[in-house]
Design a protein around this motif. Structure first.
Motif: not given
Length: 76
Positions: A16-23, A40-45
């Motif tokens: 979750f924390l790396s989300t903004p940094f992953l192109p 991505w957020c649904l997957l990691w939820t």
């Protein structure tokens, strides 16, 4: 000291924390017809649920050990 199985709980937090940094996540892309950040957020939820289930599975509960000891004493 923390048990090694507790590290499973760190994996979704890092994702979750790396989300903004992953192109490949933070871009104008669609995954399964929805924006990549949402997918991505649904997957990691779901990944958070799985990692917490692993932590719970491998945790040793003191209540269970106490109940087992009492049952063994009663049987003896």
């Amino acid at each position: 000291m923390r048990k090694p199985h507790m590290l499973w709980a760190v994996v979704p937090v890092l994702a979750f924390l790396s989300t903004p940094f992953l192109p490949f996540v933070n871009g104008p892309y669609l995954w399964f017809g929805i924006p990549s950040v949402l997918a991505w957020c649904l997957l990691w939820t779901a990944g958070t649920t799985a990692s917490l289930a692993l932590v719970e599975h491998f945790a040793q509960h003191t209540d269970d050990a106490d109940d087992r000891d009492e049952a063994e004493e009663a049987a003896a």
